[in-house]
Design a protein around this motif. Sequence first.
Motif, PDB file in Angstrom:
ATOM      1  N   UNK A 411      63.273  50.168  44.006  1.00 19.60           N
ATOM      2  CA  UNK A 411      63.096  51.468  43.341  1.00 19.60           C
ATOM      3  C   UNK A 411      61.618  51.833  43.242  1.00 19.60           C
ATOM      4  N   UNK A 412      61.334  53.124  43.287  1.00 20.80           N
ATOM      5  CA  UNK A 412      59.942  53.549  43.115  1.00 20.80           C
ATOM      6  C   UNK A 412      59.441  53.226  41.712  1.00 20.80           C
ATOM      7  N   UNK A 413      60.330  53.340  40.748  1.00 24.83           N
ATOM      8  CA  UNK A 413      59.968  53.050  39.368  1.00 24.83           C
ATOM      9  C   UNK A 413      60.493  51.662  39.011  1.00 24.83           C
ATOM     10  N   UNK A 414      59.621  50.672  39.010  1.00 30.02           N
ATOM     11  CA  UNK A 414      60.009  49.315  38.653  1.00 30.02           C
ATOM     12  C   UNK A 414      58.975  48.744  37.696  1.00 30.02           C
ATOM     13  N   UNK A 415      59.436  48.066  36.690  1.00 26.84           N
ATOM     14  CA  UNK A 415      58.531  47.661  35.605  1.00 26.84           C
ATOM     15  C   UNK A 415      57.541  46.582  35.988  1.00 26.84           C
ATOM     16  N   UNK A 416      57.886  45.805  37.016  1.00 26.11           N
ATOM     17  CA  UNK A 416      57.018  44.690  37.353  1.00 26.11           C
ATOM     18  C   UNK A 416      57.137  43.580  36.337  1.00 26.11           C
ATOM     19  N   UNK A 417      56.441  42.509  36.585  1.00 30.62           N
ATOM     20  CA  UNK A 417      56.427  41.372  35.678  1.00 30.62           C
ATOM     21  C   UNK A 417      55.113  41.377  34.915  1.00 30.62           C
ATOM     22  N   UNK A 418      55.013  40.606  33.834  1.00 36.31           N
ATOM     23  CA  UNK A 418      53.748  40.543  33.097  1.00 36.31           C
ATOM     24  C   UNK A 418      52.603  40.118  34.008  1.00 36.31           C
ATOM     25  N   UNK A 419      51.378  40.575  33.731  1.00 30.52           N
ATOM     26  CA  UNK A 419      50.233  40.189  34.563  1.00 30.52           C
ATOM     27  C   UNK A 419      50.127  38.676  34.683  1.00 30.52           C
ATOM     28  N   UNK A 420      49.785  38.230  35.868  1.00 30.71           N
ATOM     29  CA  UNK A 420      49.695  36.795  36.127  1.00 30.71           C
ATOM     30  C   UNK A 420      48.303  36.293  35.767  1.00 30.71           C
ATOM     31  N   UNK A 421      48.269  35.258  34.952  1.00 32.43           N
ATOM     32  CA  UNK A 421      46.989  34.640  34.613  1.00 32.43           C
ATOM     33  C   UNK A 421      46.610  33.673  35.723  1.00 32.43           C
ATOM     34  N   UNK A 422      45.493  33.902  36.416  1.00 32.60           N
ATOM     35  CA  UNK A 422      45.116  32.996  37.504  1.00 32.60           C
ATOM     36  C   UNK A 422      44.720  31.630  36.981  1.00 32.60           C
ATOM     37  N   UNK A 423      44.814  30.636  37.841  1.00 30.74           N
ATOM     38  CA  UNK A 423      44.362  29.297  37.469  1.00 30.74           C
ATOM     39  C   UNK A 423      42.854  29.324  37.232  1.00 30.74           C
ATOM     40  N   UNK A 424      42.413  28.594  36.226  1.00 30.71           N
ATOM     41  CA  UNK A 424      40.981  28.589  35.879  1.00 30.71           C
ATOM     42  C   UNK A 424      40.246  27.613  36.786  1.00 30.71           C
ATOM     43  N   UNK A 425      39.259  28.116  37.500  1.00 26.50           N
ATOM     44  CA  UNK A 425      38.425  27.313  38.383  1.00 26.50           C
ATOM     45  C   UNK A 425      36.993  27.418  37.870  1.00 26.50           C
ATOM     46  N   UNK A 426      36.560  26.378  37.153  1.00 23.33           N
ATOM     47  CA  UNK A 426      35.262  26.474  36.494  1.00 23.33           C
ATOM     48  C   UNK A 426      34.098  26.524  37.478  1.00 23.33           C
ATOM     49  N   UNK A 427      34.265  25.939  38.624  1.00 21.97           N
ATOM     50  CA  UNK A 427      33.187  26.031  39.624  1.00 21.97           C
ATOM     51  C   UNK A 427      32.983  27.486  40.039  1.00 21.97           C
ATOM     52  N   UNK A 428      34.078  28.190  40.269  1.00 23.29           N
ATOM     53  CA  UNK A 428      33.971  29.610  40.635  1.00 23.29           C
ATOM     54  C   UNK A 428      33.419  30.436  39.490  1.00 23.29           C
ATOM     55  N   UNK A 429      33.828  30.105  38.257  1.00 25.49           N
ATOM     56  CA  UNK A 429      33.352  30.874  37.105  1.00 25.49           C
ATOM     57  C   UNK A 429      31.836  30.717  36.941  1.00 25.49           C
ATOM     58  N   UNK A 430      31.324  29.491  37.042  1.00 23.95           N
ATOM     59  CA  UNK A 430      29.883  29.281  36.905  1.00 23.95           C
ATOM     60  C   UNK A 430      29.124  29.948  38.048  1.00 23.95           C
ATOM     61  N   UNK A 431      29.686  29.877  39.252  1.00 19.27           N
ATOM     62  CA  UNK A 431      29.039  30.534  40.388  1.00 19.27           C
ATOM     63  C   UNK A 431      28.979  32.036  40.175  1.00 19.27           C
ATOM     64  N   UNK A 432      30.094  32.600  39.711  1.00 20.06           N
ATOM     65  CA  UNK A 432      30.158  34.034  39.468  1.00 20.06           C
ATOM     66  C   UNK A 432      29.192  34.445  38.358  1.00 20.06           C
ATOM     67  N   UNK A 433      29.078  33.627  37.328  1.00 23.10           N
ATOM     68  CA  UNK A 433      28.215  33.963  36.192  1.00 23.10           C
ATOM     69  C   UNK A 433      26.743  33.978  36.572  1.00 23.10           C
ATOM     70  N   UNK A 434      26.322  33.042  37.447  1.00 26.61           N
ATOM     71  CA  UNK A 434      24.897  32.908  37.702  1.00 26.61           C
ATOM     72  C   UNK A 434      24.459  33.446  39.070  1.00 26.61           C
ATOM     73  N   UNK A 435      25.416  33.600  39.994  1.00 23.49           N
ATOM     74  CA  UNK A 435      25.048  34.123  41.305  1.00 23.49           C
ATOM     75  C   UNK A 435      25.707  35.459  41.607  1.00 23.49           C
ATOM     76  N   UNK A 436      26.728  35.795  40.822  1.00 23.75           N
ATOM     77  CA  UNK A 436      27.383  37.084  41.034  1.00 23.75           C
ATOM     78  C   UNK A 436      28.426  37.073  42.120  1.00 23.75           C
ATOM     79  N   UNK A 437      28.707  35.886  42.674  1.00 20.52           N
ATOM     80  CA  UNK A 437      29.721  35.788  43.735  1.00 20.52           C
ATOM     81  C   UNK A 437      30.596  34.575  43.431  1.00 20.52           C
ATOM     82  N   UNK A 438      31.887  34.816  43.277  1.00 20.60           N
ATOM     83  CA  UNK A 438      32.777  33.738  42.901  1.00 20.60           C
ATOM     84  C   UNK A 438      33.486  33.077  44.026  1.00 20.60           C
ATOM     85  N   UNK A 439      33.141  33.388  45.284  1.00 24.28           N
ATOM     86  CA  UNK A 439      33.876  32.831  46.419  1.00 24.28           C
ATOM     87  C   UNK A 439      33.049  31.839  47.204  1.00 24.28           C
ATOM     88  N   UNK A 440      31.906  31.477  46.717  1.00 20.32           N
ATOM     89  CA  UNK A 440      31.067  30.544  47.453  1.00 20.32           C
ATOM     90  C   UNK A 440      31.511  29.111  47.219  1.00 20.32           C
TER      91      UNK A 440
END
Length: 440
Positions: A411-440
């Motif tokens: 259907x075009x109108x579908x409620x979807x499921x609750x937003x998915x909380x991604x797994x926490x990856x602290x290496x990516x978080x620290x990289x994103x915080x200090x370098x601005x890129x979380x995929x390195x």
Amino acid sequence: MAAKVSGGGARARLWARAAVLAVAGAVAVLLVAVGAGGAVVVVSGLLGLVVSAVGVWWMVARRGPLRWLGALLMVGAPVALLVLYVRSGLWVIALVALGLWGVALACGRAALRPSRHSHVMRAEARHAPRHPVILMNPASGGGKVENFGLVERAERLGARVILLEPSSGDQVVGLARKAVSEGADLLGVAGGDGTQAQVAGVAAEHDLPFLVVPAGTRNHFAMDLGLDRADPSLSLDALTHGEELRVDLGDVGGRPFVNTVSFGVYAQVVQRPEYRDAKAETALDAMPDLLHESGPRLDATADGALLPSQQALLVSNNPYTRPDPFTGRRTRLDQGELGVIGIRVDSAAGAADMALRGSLSDSLNVLTAHQVDVTVDGADTMPVAVDGEALTLQTPVTCTIRHHALRVRVPRDRPGAPPVAPAVNWRRIFTLAFRGRGDE
């Protein structure tokens, strides 16, 4: 000149920095309170986690008094921690540190959450079908077909309904193919995921749109498509006001699957005839034997990566956001990859290690692949659970994925499921915080 950061990237960086600050705050609280018991909070918390994990292991892997002791430890360890913190006056320190850690996790997930549309499967407008056929299982989901008036509503919307008899489980594919030969231009199923998968294979074979009506018990496939599982009749709106998604279809030994294929312990349990009526009791009765020497030991290869001597292996049609398919979700069903989760826990120490280290533990393997091959102790056949259905397949069992093989009309109108909380990856978080890129 520094590259301009997009609004989404700037927000992600702010969330990442907030997560880092919250972690630093939690550590600072514990360090400042070392003399007042901060070290006790940390050590006792870790010890409680270990004891609780050991209790879980004994409860599922042993019988008799040791099982009862395990249940006592599983429940008693958290209670004992709470009593310790309250009686010693450490509850304020523990509460503040735990609160900051919770803030850190929330901010970290917000930083790693994909952009609004990056996880949304693209839908395309299509003409409404002229000769839709829907197979309905009246016994599925405790009688949802009758409870929600699915037959009457489908027929009012122009569909032909085929009611499945209790004994027609092996004839579903034949009935779907017969419907195609008689001119059906859409195939649908109101039933559980196992029936959905069988008819989905026929729809993909003839490149016909497929309609999912979540009339089963769990309806994981419908959930990940964003359908309303509380009212399956709303899915029938797709017959007149619908659009199409191109999604992947798994294949195990020539049989399609929409959700998961399970090998090892779980597959052995669902083979038991008493499992349907007493799931928890059957699993607890079987686990002690299956988790020790008499249980299955699987050897798997996932795109060349070896997973030896696994006790349980789960292969999914696209990966889950975290290694928990029972409560987790797949954000997309169109990435062309199998999710692979392998578990090998041989002792209470292994259970404690997995509780402390999670996916970093040697007891847990989480990866993605395009092909997975599974054997078990040199046997010619092995039990397999395909979308919850108990089967026996010839070894080696091969799982593959067919990218964009299935046209799903929703259907075009579908409620979807609750937003998915991604797994926490602290290496990516620290990289994103200090370098601005979380995929390195």
